[in-house]
Write a protein that holds these residues in place. Sequence first.
Motif, PDB file in Angstrom:
ATOM      1  N   ILE A 106       6.425  -7.999 -17.051  1.00 27.63           N
ATOM      2  CA  ILE A 106       6.781  -7.852 -15.633  1.00 27.63           C
ATOM      3  C   ILE A 106       6.731  -6.390 -15.214  1.00 27.63           C
ATOM      4  CG2 ILE A 106       8.601  -8.165 -13.911  1.00 27.63           C
ATOM      5  CD1 ILE A 106       9.620 -10.518 -15.594  1.00 27.63           C
ATOM      6  N   HIS A 107       7.236  -5.518 -16.077  1.00 28.17           N
ATOM      7  CA  HIS A 107       7.399  -4.106 -15.722  1.00 28.17           C
ATOM      8  C   HIS A 107       6.061  -3.407 -15.473  1.00 28.17           C
ATOM      9  CE1 HIS A 107       9.931  -0.231 -16.555  1.00 28.17           C
ATOM     10  NE2 HIS A 107       9.551  -0.349 -15.306  1.00 28.17           N
ATOM     11  N   LEU A 108       5.109  -3.597 -16.363  1.00 28.89           N
ATOM     12  CA  LEU A 108       3.818  -2.917 -16.230  1.00 28.89           C
ATOM     13  C   LEU A 108       3.052  -3.368 -14.985  1.00 28.89           C
ATOM     14  CD1 LEU A 108       1.643  -0.996 -17.184  1.00 28.89           C
ATOM     15  CD2 LEU A 108       0.865  -2.729 -18.806  1.00 28.89           C
ATOM     16  N   PRO A 109       2.883  -4.680 -14.766  1.00 24.52           N
ATOM     17  CA  PRO A 109       2.191  -5.085 -13.526  1.00 24.52           C
ATOM     18  C   PRO A 109       2.918  -4.600 -12.269  1.00 24.52           C
ATOM     19  CG  PRO A 109       2.313  -6.930 -15.046  1.00 24.52           C
ATOM     20  CD  PRO A 109       3.171  -5.845 -15.619  1.00 24.52           C
ATOM     21  N   LEU A 110       4.255  -4.600 -12.300  1.00 20.10           N
ATOM     22  CA  LEU A 110       5.029  -4.152 -11.146  1.00 20.10           C
ATOM     23  C   LEU A 110       4.786  -2.678 -10.866  1.00 20.10           C
ATOM     24  CD1 LEU A 110       7.170  -4.966  -9.037  1.00 20.10           C
ATOM     25  CD2 LEU A 110       8.922  -4.213 -10.672  1.00 20.10           C
ATOM     26  N   ALA A 111       4.742  -1.869 -11.924  1.00 17.54           N
ATOM     27  CA  ALA A 111       4.498  -0.434 -11.754  1.00 17.54           C
ATOM     28  C   ALA A 111       3.089  -0.170 -11.230  1.00 17.54           C
ATOM     29  CB  ALA A 111       4.717   0.294 -13.088  1.00 17.54           C
ATOM     30  N   VAL A 112       2.109  -0.900 -11.752  1.00 16.78           N
ATOM     31  CA  VAL A 112       0.725  -0.748 -11.288  1.00 16.78           C
ATOM     32  C   VAL A 112       0.614  -1.146  -9.821  1.00 16.78           C
ATOM     33  CG1 VAL A 112      -1.632  -1.603 -11.538  1.00 16.78           C
ATOM     34  CG2 VAL A 112      -0.297  -1.049 -13.577  1.00 16.78           C
ATOM     35  N   LEU A 113       1.213  -2.276  -9.468  1.00 16.49           N
ATOM     36  CA  LEU A 113       1.177  -2.751  -8.085  1.00 16.49           C
ATOM     37  C   LEU A 113       1.891  -1.778  -7.147  1.00 16.49           C
ATOM     38  CD1 LEU A 113       1.804  -6.588  -8.564  1.00 16.49           C
ATOM     39  CD2 LEU A 113      -0.311  -5.485  -7.831  1.00 16.49           C
ATOM     40  N   ALA A 114       2.964  -1.153  -7.635  1.00  7.69           N
ATOM     41  CA  ALA A 114       3.690  -0.175  -6.809  1.00  7.69           C
ATOM     42  C   ALA A 114       2.782   0.990  -6.456  1.00  7.69           C
ATOM     43  CB  ALA A 114       4.927   0.319  -7.558  1.00  7.69           C
ATOM     44  N   GLY A 115       1.953   1.433  -7.403  1.00  3.88           N
ATOM     45  CA  GLY A 115       1.010   2.510  -7.128  1.00  3.88           C
ATOM     46  C   GLY A 115      -0.010   2.109  -6.085  1.00  3.88           C
ATOM     47  N   GLY A 116      -0.568   0.902  -6.230  1.00  2.00           N
ATOM     48  CA  GLY A 116      -1.544   0.423  -5.254  1.00  2.00           C
ATOM     49  C   GLY A 116      -0.937   0.239  -3.881  1.00  2.00           C
ATOM     50  N   LEU A 117       0.293  -0.287  -3.836  1.00  3.79           N
ATOM     51  CA  LEU A 117       0.971  -0.503  -2.557  1.00  3.79           C
ATOM     52  C   LEU A 117       1.284   0.818  -1.868  1.00  3.79           C
ATOM     53  CD1 LEU A 117       2.257  -2.455  -0.544  1.00  3.79           C
ATOM     54  CD2 LEU A 117       4.372  -2.348  -1.897  1.00  3.79           C
ATOM     55  N   ALA A 118       1.733   1.820  -2.631  1.00  2.00           N
ATOM     56  CA  ALA A 118       2.039   3.127  -2.047  1.00  2.00           C
ATOM     57  C   ALA A 118       0.785   3.760  -1.443  1.00  2.00           C
ATOM     58  CB  ALA A 118       2.635   4.050  -3.114  1.00  2.00           C
ATOM     59  N   GLY A 119      -0.336   3.680  -2.165  1.00  2.00           N
ATOM     60  CA  GLY A 119      -1.594   4.207  -1.631  1.00  2.00           C
ATOM     61  C   GLY A 119      -2.019   3.470  -0.371  1.00  2.00           C
ATOM     62  N   ALA A 120      -1.819   2.136  -0.363  1.00  2.00           N
ATOM     63  CA  ALA A 120      -2.177   1.331   0.810  1.00  2.00           C
ATOM     64  C   ALA A 120      -1.330   1.715   2.019  1.00  2.00           C
ATOM     65  CB  ALA A 120      -1.999  -0.154   0.489  1.00  2.00           C
ATOM     66  N   ASN A 178      -9.443  -5.078  11.566  1.00  2.00           N
ATOM     67  CA  ASN A 178     -10.381  -4.761  10.490  1.00  2.00           C
ATOM     68  C   ASN A 178     -10.376  -3.279  10.128  1.00  2.00           C
ATOM     69  OD1 ASN A 178     -12.042  -7.217   9.593  1.00  2.00           O
ATOM     70  ND2 ASN A 178     -12.056  -7.435  11.813  1.00  2.00           N
ATOM     71  N   ILE A 179     -10.167  -2.411  11.106  1.00  2.00           N
ATOM     72  CA  ILE A 179     -10.060  -0.981  10.807  1.00  2.00           C
ATOM     73  C   ILE A 179      -8.862  -0.717   9.907  1.00  2.00           C
ATOM     74  CG2 ILE A 179      -9.490   1.276  11.811  1.00  2.00           C
ATOM     75  CD1 ILE A 179     -11.231   0.521  14.212  1.00  2.00           C
ATOM     76  N   VAL A 180      -7.711  -1.281  10.277  1.00  2.00           N
ATOM     77  CA  VAL A 180      -6.499  -1.096   9.480  1.00  2.00           C
ATOM     78  C   VAL A 180      -6.672  -1.707   8.092  1.00  2.00           C
ATOM     79  CG1 VAL A 180      -4.044  -1.656   9.284  1.00  2.00           C
ATOM     80  CG2 VAL A 180      -5.005  -1.004  11.505  1.00  2.00           C
ATOM     81  N   LEU A 181      -7.231  -2.916   8.034  1.00  2.00           N
ATOM     82  CA  LEU A 181      -7.413  -3.602   6.749  1.00  2.00           C
ATOM     83  C   LEU A 181      -8.328  -2.797   5.833  1.00  2.00           C
ATOM     84  CD1 LEU A 181      -6.935  -6.081   4.979  1.00  2.00           C
ATOM     85  CD2 LEU A 181      -8.891  -7.183   6.108  1.00  2.00           C
ATOM     86  N   SER A 182      -9.374  -2.228   6.384  1.00  2.00           N
ATOM     87  CA  SER A 182     -10.298  -1.431   5.587  1.00  2.00           C
ATOM     88  C   SER A 182      -9.601  -0.229   4.968  1.00  2.00           C
ATOM     89  CB  SER A 182     -11.469  -0.962   6.454  1.00  2.00           C
ATOM     90  OG  SER A 182     -12.291  -0.075   5.729  1.00  2.00           O
ATOM     91  N   MET A 183      -8.807   0.478   5.772  1.00  2.00           N
ATOM     92  CA  MET A 183      -8.105   1.650   5.257  1.00  2.00           C
ATOM     93  C   MET A 183      -7.052   1.260   4.219  1.00  2.00           C
ATOM     94  SD  MET A 183      -9.372   4.462   6.380  1.00  2.00           S
ATOM     95  CE  MET A 183      -8.072   5.614   5.952  1.00  2.00           C
ATOM     96  N   VAL A 184      -6.394   0.147   4.443  1.00  2.00           N
ATOM     97  CA  VAL A 184      -5.361  -0.304   3.503  1.00  2.00           C
ATOM     98  C   VAL A 184      -5.976  -0.657   2.147  1.00  2.00           C
ATOM     99  CG1 VAL A 184      -3.777  -2.219   3.014  1.00  2.00           C
ATOM    100  CG2 VAL A 184      -3.679  -1.054   5.222  1.00  2.00           C
ATOM    101  N   ILE A 185      -7.096  -1.384   2.162  1.00  2.00           N
ATOM    102  CA  ILE A 185      -7.758  -1.731   0.897  1.00  2.00           C
ATOM    103  C   ILE A 185      -8.265  -0.477   0.203  1.00  2.00           C
ATOM    104  CG2 ILE A 185      -9.722  -2.937  -0.141  1.00  2.00           C
ATOM    105  CD1 ILE A 185      -9.447  -5.046   2.076  1.00  2.00           C
ATOM    106  N   SER A 186      -8.868   0.418   0.972  1.00  2.00           N
ATOM    107  CA  SER A 186      -9.337   1.685   0.418  1.00  2.00           C
ATOM    108  C   SER A 186      -8.179   2.466  -0.203  1.00  2.00           C
ATOM    109  CB  SER A 186     -10.007   2.515   1.514  1.00  2.00           C
ATOM    110  OG  SER A 186     -10.330   3.808   1.050  1.00  2.00           O
ATOM    111  N   GLY A 187      -7.061   2.538   0.511  1.00  2.00           N
ATOM    112  CA  GLY A 187      -5.897   3.266   0.004  1.00  2.00           C
ATOM    113  C   GLY A 187      -5.306   2.644  -1.246  1.00  2.00           C
ATOM    114  N   SER A 188      -5.393   1.308  -1.342  1.00  2.00           N
ATOM    115  CA  SER A 188      -4.861   0.652  -2.542  1.00  2.00           C
ATOM    116  C   SER A 188      -5.658   1.045  -3.783  1.00  2.00           C
ATOM    117  CB  SER A 188      -4.861  -0.869  -2.363  1.00  2.00           C
ATOM    118  OG  SER A 188      -6.179  -1.380  -2.281  1.00  2.00           O
ATOM    119  N   PHE A 189      -6.984   1.163  -3.648  1.00  2.00           N
ATOM    120  CA  PHE A 189      -7.794   1.634  -4.777  1.00  2.00           C
ATOM    121  C   PHE A 189      -7.376   3.049  -5.175  1.00  2.00           C
ATOM    122  CE2 PHE A 189     -11.391  -1.328  -3.268  1.00  2.00           C
ATOM    123  CZ  PHE A 189     -11.055  -2.294  -4.198  1.00  2.00           C
ATOM    124  N   ALA A 190      -7.159   3.902  -4.165  1.00  2.00           N
ATOM    125  CA  ALA A 190      -6.751   5.281  -4.439  1.00  2.00           C
ATOM    126  C   ALA A 190      -5.382   5.321  -5.113  1.00  2.00           C
ATOM    127  CB  ALA A 190      -6.728   6.087  -3.140  1.00  2.00           C
TER     128      ALA A 190
END
Length: 348
Positions: free
Chosen positions: A105-119, A236-248
């Motif tokens: 649980i901990h590792l996926p949660l930490a990884v997802l937290a990083g993606g969510l913060a970037g998004a 779509n503009i917002v969604l694009s930036m959010v997906i891009s930010g999640s990768f970052a």
Amino acid sequence: MFNKLKMISIPVLSVVLGFIAGAIIMLVSGYDPAAGYSAMVTGIVGDSFNLGESVRQIIPYILAGLAVAFAFRTGLFNIGVEGQLIVGWLASVWVGITFDLPAIIHLPLAVLAGGLAGALWAFIPGILKAKFRVHEVIVSIMLNYTALHVTNYIINNVLTDKMDKTGVIKDTASLRSPFFESITDGSRMHWGIFVAIICVFIMYFILEKTTTGFELKAVGFNQHASEYSGMSVNKNIVLSMVISGSFAGLAGAMEGLGTFGYAAIKTGFTGIGFDGIAVALLGGNTAIGVVFAAILFGGLKAGALNMPYEAGIPSEIVDIVIALIIFFVASSYFIRYIIGRITKKGVK
């Protein structure tokens, strides 16, 4: 088929020209290019440790390149990848330090937290672009500095007591693996390589196989026509930036949970986010292209560390080579002209 080969030949030729120009610079500076490039290759794949470190360097480059490429494919220029990476790094480390959870649980949660913060960080330029037509380049580049100083403040005053770095994340949130350490002689290679590969397929699938991807590309190509056909341009503009930010943000999580295991005060930018622009450019803003470009850039960065020791050549030479490769990619019109002339002569 010919057009595809022509598109592939431009980045390949750019890389070749970059290495040739780098060799000329080494010669002019009094260094041996053969020894320099030999030392570089040794630094990349000379032994299992170097290979592991090269892969470790490639991981965040893939994700940063995907972040830039995804936005660009949808008509946006996300130059704030560096800032999104930094907040993703801090968020993932915070989760890795704060919670006591089973690893599953901990590792996926930490990884997802990083993606969510970037998004969330990318959501800011996205919503400003959508609602007020504020150019995303201006907002995102300013947010890079905001991210740098805000995360430094949080590390210094919230997560620690006037220290230059946080504590080390718990083992249950770490991407490091005894398996990789054993087969790469103690390198920092980690499981993040699989996260990066999964994200490559996610980008490809979204853009090429889904209706959402079609809408994102259509809005990027022509907003007025897309709106006329019933698509929501703002969404779509917002969604694009959010997906891009999640990768970052995931790129930052890979550094925080894999390479380092903590978040530290940064006196400057990591450079990974800005290099991601070059990776996307060289990779033609395609998912598979980003992978090959990231392998090249990550390998060059890793191999550069060996050049001063083995050949006595400053590692900054590699930065010059990378800059020249980017220059030649940016000069693609000139390269296309040369290829066209050669092709015509061949036909005659």
